[in-house]
Design an enzyme around this catalytic site. Structure first.
Site, short mmCIF file in Angstrom:
data_model
loop_
_atom_site.label_atom_id
_atom_site.label_comp_id
_atom_site.label_asym_id
_atom_site.label_seq_id
_atom_site.Cartn_x
_atom_site.Cartn_y
_atom_site.Cartn_z
N SER A 1 -22.72 6.11 -10.17
CA SER A 1 -23.82 5.37 -10.76
C SER A 1 -23.45 3.92 -10.97
O SER A 1 -22.76 3.32 -10.16
CB SER A 1 -24.26 6.03 -12.07
N ASP B 1 -13.63 0.88 -11.00
CA ASP B 1 -13.59 0.63 -9.56
C ASP B 1 -15.03 0.61 -9.07
O ASP B 1 -15.82 1.51 -9.38
CB ASP B 1 -12.86 1.77 -8.84
N HIS C 1 -13.38 2.35 -18.25
CA HIS C 1 -12.34 1.92 -19.18
C HIS C 1 -12.79 0.67 -19.94
O HIS C 1 -13.73 -0.02 -19.54
CB HIS C 1 -11.04 1.65 -18.43
#
Length: 292
Positions: free
Chosen positions: A255, A92, A149
């Site tokens: 980050s 995300d 992921h």
């Protein structure tokens, strides 16, 4: 550049970024009772975090700030939408930049680019497969889900820890600090995948207290003054296989992730551009058909 922005950049140059980040890391890992709860609730309000997406919706479920920050989301809210011929978004966040790697250089912002080889730790052999390939840089804001992921199936080939600075990686800093992603502390993971070689670079930043992977746990801290690398078998029982959509790592505080792919391996979704919002599992790119 506005005067206030110049001041922000100046303070980033002079402040003790590693010291501040490690102190915040100690607080984030501490079980500070009511104070931890107060800070978590403030953070939720400040960044408008939708806790209904989390498996544990109540702030009371989190004994440390790190536990809250790395909260797991309900799986049904991030379904794996990418088909077998597509790559999934790994995080995300929001696209910072994406496009072609030109002459071994990656575009950072107007007037700034940086070396692919430096990004990956300085080894020419590690960088060679990605020359003239594709890259995507995705920024994770404080409000975002902070687990990373896999965009496709892969087998881990190599991991590299690269020491460095801890500048902020927000859009203002990216536009004004040269060589940002190749000068900050980072962890590089290189995979063999169905689309060829792929690297996932987890870039540290100010107040990023920790970067970890599912196969090695916490990589940093502790930090070191030299580059370290680990090689892994790509076959046999010891090989580390990760499926598309499977978690590969996390940040404790936000980050940036930089992905690189080989030439002619993928084509990014036409709708993707700088500032595009990404959601883990959605379609990021198409796998290009081989000419063979």
């Amino acid at each position: 550049m506005a005067k206030t922005d110049k001041v922000k950049i100046f303070f980033q140059h002079v402040m003790p970024k590693h010291l501040i980040s490690r102190l915040i890391g100690k607080f984030a890992a501490a079980r500070a009772g009511w104070f931890t709860q107060l800070f978590i609730r403030w953070f939720i309000r400040q960044y408008k975090i939708d806790m209904s997406e989390a498996i544990e919706e109540s702030p009371k479920a989190y004994k440390t700030f790190n536990a809250f920050f790395t909260r797991h989301l309900k799986p049904e809210l991030r379904p794996l939408e990418a088909s077998e011929s597509e790559l999934a978004h790994p995080v995300d966040g929001a696209v910072s930049q994406l496009g072609d790697i030109e002459n071994g250089r990656i575009f950072q912002a107007k007037g700034h680019d940086y070396s692919l080889q430096e990004l990956l730790g300085g080894n020419e052999e590690d960088a060679k497969p990605f020359v003239d390939g594709k890259f995507a840089t995705i920024y994770l804001a404080p409000k975002d889900y902070h687990r990373i992921h896999m965009p496709c199936d892969g087998v881990l080939k190599k991991m590299i820890y690269v020491p460095g600075d801890l500048y902020s990686v927000n859009p203002l800093t990216a536009a004004n600090v040269p060589n940002l992603f190749a000068r900050n502390e980072r962890v590089v993971a290189i995979f063999d995948t169905e689309v060829g070689p792929m690297s996932l670079v987890l870039v540290g930043a100010t107040i990023v207290a920790s970067i970890g992977t599912v196969w090695s746990g916490t990589i940093t801290p502790p930090t070191g003054g030299r580059i370290q690398s680990w090689s892994y078998p790509t076959s046999g029982h010891s090989a580390i296989h990760l499926k598309k959509g499977e978690e590969m790592g996390h940040f404790k505080l936000g980050s940036t992730v930089v992905l690189t792919f080989a030439k002619d391996a993928i084509e990014f979704n036409d709708e993707l551009k700088p500032l595009s919002v990404t959601r883990m599992g959605e379609v990021m790119a198409e796998i290009k058909e081989s000419d063979d």
